[in-house]
Design a protein around this motif. Structure first.
Motif, PDB file in Angstrom:
ATOM      1  N   GLN A 260      38.462  95.729 -19.956  1.00 26.04           N
ATOM      2  CA  GLN A 260      38.188  97.165 -19.949  1.00 26.04           C
ATOM      3  C   GLN A 260      39.477  97.921 -20.199  1.00 26.04           C
ATOM      4  O   GLN A 260      40.505  97.609 -19.597  1.00 26.04           O
ATOM      5  N   VAL A 261      39.392  98.889 -21.091  1.00 25.82           N
ATOM      6  CA  VAL A 261      40.567  99.719 -21.375  1.00 25.82           C
ATOM      7  C   VAL A 261      40.231 101.145 -20.952  1.00 25.82           C
ATOM      8  O   VAL A 261      39.239 101.707 -21.398  1.00 25.82           O
ATOM      9  N   THR A 262      41.000 101.690 -20.035  1.00 25.64           N
ATOM     10  CA  THR A 262      40.794 103.082 -19.642  1.00 25.64           C
ATOM     11  C   THR A 262      42.091 103.836 -19.880  1.00 25.64           C
ATOM     12  O   THR A 262      43.151 103.223 -20.046  1.00 25.64           O
ATOM     13  N   ARG A 263      41.978 105.171 -19.933  1.00 22.04           N
ATOM     14  CA  ARG A 263      43.186 105.957 -20.148  1.00 22.04           C
ATOM     15  C   ARG A 263      43.271 107.059 -19.108  1.00 22.04           C
ATOM     16  O   ARG A 263      42.252 107.615 -18.697  1.00 22.04           O
ATOM     17  N   ALA A 269      47.302 108.965 -10.598  1.00 20.12           N
ATOM     18  CA  ALA A 269      45.964 108.380 -10.448  1.00 20.12           C
ATOM     19  C   ALA A 269      46.075 106.980  -9.842  1.00 20.12           C
ATOM     20  O   ALA A 269      47.082 106.297 -10.017  1.00 20.12           O
ATOM     21  N   ASP A 270      44.972 106.572  -9.136  1.00 20.89           N
ATOM     22  CA  ASP A 270      44.989 105.244  -8.495  1.00 20.89           C
ATOM     23  C   ASP A 270      45.205 104.144  -9.526  1.00 20.89           C
ATOM     24  O   ASP A 270      44.680 104.219 -10.634  1.00 20.89           O
ATOM     25  N   ILE A 271      45.936 103.157  -9.106  1.00 20.48           N
ATOM     26  CA  ILE A 271      46.066 101.986  -9.979  1.00 20.48           C
ATOM     27  C   ILE A 271      44.751 101.216  -9.885  1.00 20.48           C
ATOM     28  O   ILE A 271      44.257 100.937  -8.795  1.00 20.48           O
ATOM     29  N   MET A 272      44.153 100.900 -11.045  1.00 18.88           N
ATOM     30  CA  MET A 272      42.783 100.386 -11.081  1.00 18.88           C
ATOM     31  C   MET A 272      42.697  98.869 -11.120  1.00 18.88           C
ATOM     32  O   MET A 272      41.639  98.321 -11.333  1.00 18.88           O
ATOM     33  N   PHE A 273      43.807  98.210 -11.009  1.00 16.70           N
ATOM     34  CA  PHE A 273      43.687  96.758 -11.100  1.00 16.70           C
ATOM     35  C   PHE A 273      44.192  96.103  -9.827  1.00 16.70           C
ATOM     36  O   PHE A 273      44.927  96.689  -9.054  1.00 16.70           O
ATOM     37  N   SER A 274      43.742  94.874  -9.647  1.00 21.03           N
ATOM     38  CA  SER A 274      44.228  94.120  -8.494  1.00 21.03           C
ATOM     39  C   SER A 274      44.801  92.807  -8.994  1.00 21.03           C
ATOM     40  O   SER A 274      44.506  92.369 -10.099  1.00 21.03           O
TER      41      SER A 274
END
Ligand SMILES: CC(=O)OC[C@H](N)C(=O)O
Length: 275
Positions: A260-263, A269-274
């Motif tokens: 998934q690629v988000t911008r 903004a929250d970091i979306m990965f773990s």
């Protein structure tokens, strides 16, 4: 230091088999490659007499080196048998080099591939090791394949059967198991594993690694496992595919990654990965 430990080590040394002169075998293999390919030679041989003398020297060097290896036949007979195969080995390796030149847009020509490509070096040492393996020479073939492995990261078991015009592009992180059978005009990339489906001691001497038929391409990071796994001719195996079953000829096998690629332009903004 306890006396027991000293005695244990002393006993181990006394019982040890005669060690193989590993550097001498590797040097000999390098000399063979330099003879077959002036592209790799420190000093090209300029006369037929010099070529003949080098061949004769390599034959007697091999006989001397093999004299410490437990083999059924006389070392001189094995050495002569190996040297007889040099024309065929050179022919096969020229086909491998040509296959790399033909496949790789970045390759400038035979000189560059033969002199510098790790994929060419790995298949070259494999073909020498495989010839010795077929002559039932113990330990030495593995020594040569591990020498190539340390220099390139390409781990080809000497028993693997590899057909003509084999192309390894970006030779690193590749594993080709003992009972692998590869046809003609096969191309593989970095990180490919041709391995066993399960690793258990009782499976020794059985076919554990796959069969790759002619004109197959296997892209980076693909893993193909199992002795009854057959990749049919003209198939393409995509990058990172994990395959444990046969596919028919002309198959296209792809791994679909879910990325998934988000911008966001908000640095808070929250970091979306773990991890
Ligand atoms: C390449 C590979 O899967 O090796 C596993 C094990 N050494 C075997 O030969 O079965």
């Amino acid at each position: 230091m306890s006396d027991d430990f000293l005695h244990t080590l002393t006993h181990a040394h006394q019982q040890a088999a005669v060690p193989l002169p590993a550097p001498a075998f590797c040097h000999w293999a390098e000399q063979v490659l330099q003879l077959l390919f002036p592209e790799r030679a420190d000093r090209p041989l300029s006369t037929t007499d010099a070529v003949a003398a080098t061949i004769s020297q390599l034959r007697s060097d091999l006989a001397v080196l093999l004299s410490v290896v437990p083999i059924a036949e006389p070392a001189s007979a094995i050495a002569a048998d190996f040297i007889e195969q040099l024309p065929q080995l050179r022919e096969l390796l020229l086909l491998d080099a040509a296959a790399i030149v033909a496949a790789d847009p970045a390759a400038e020509g035979l000189l560059e591939v033969i002199a510098t490509y790790p994929g060419f070096y790995a298949i070259a040492l494999h073909r020498l090791a495989h010839a010795l393996h077929r002559l039932a020479v113990p330990r030495v073939p593995r020594l040569l394949s591990e020498f190539a492995h340390t220099r390139t990261g390409v781990d080809i078991h000497p028993g693997a059967q590899i057909g003509p015009s084999f192309c390894i592009d970006h030779g690193t992180g590749i594993v080709i198991g003992e009972t692998t059978v590869i046809g003609a005009h096969v191309k593989i990339f970095q990180g490919v594993t041709l391995g066993a489906l399960s690793v258990a001691k009782h499976l020794a001497h059985t076919k554990r690694h796959p069969t790759i038929e002619d004109d197959v391409v296997i892209y980076a990071g693909a893993t193909i496992l199992g002795g009854s796994t057959v990749i049919g001719r003209h198939s393409i195996i995509g990058g990172n595919v994990w395959l444990t079953e046969s596919v028919p000829s002309h198959s296209r096998v792809y791994h679909q990654a879910q990325i998934q690629v988000t911008r966001t332009e908000d640095p808070t903004a929250d970091i979306m990965f773990s991890i």
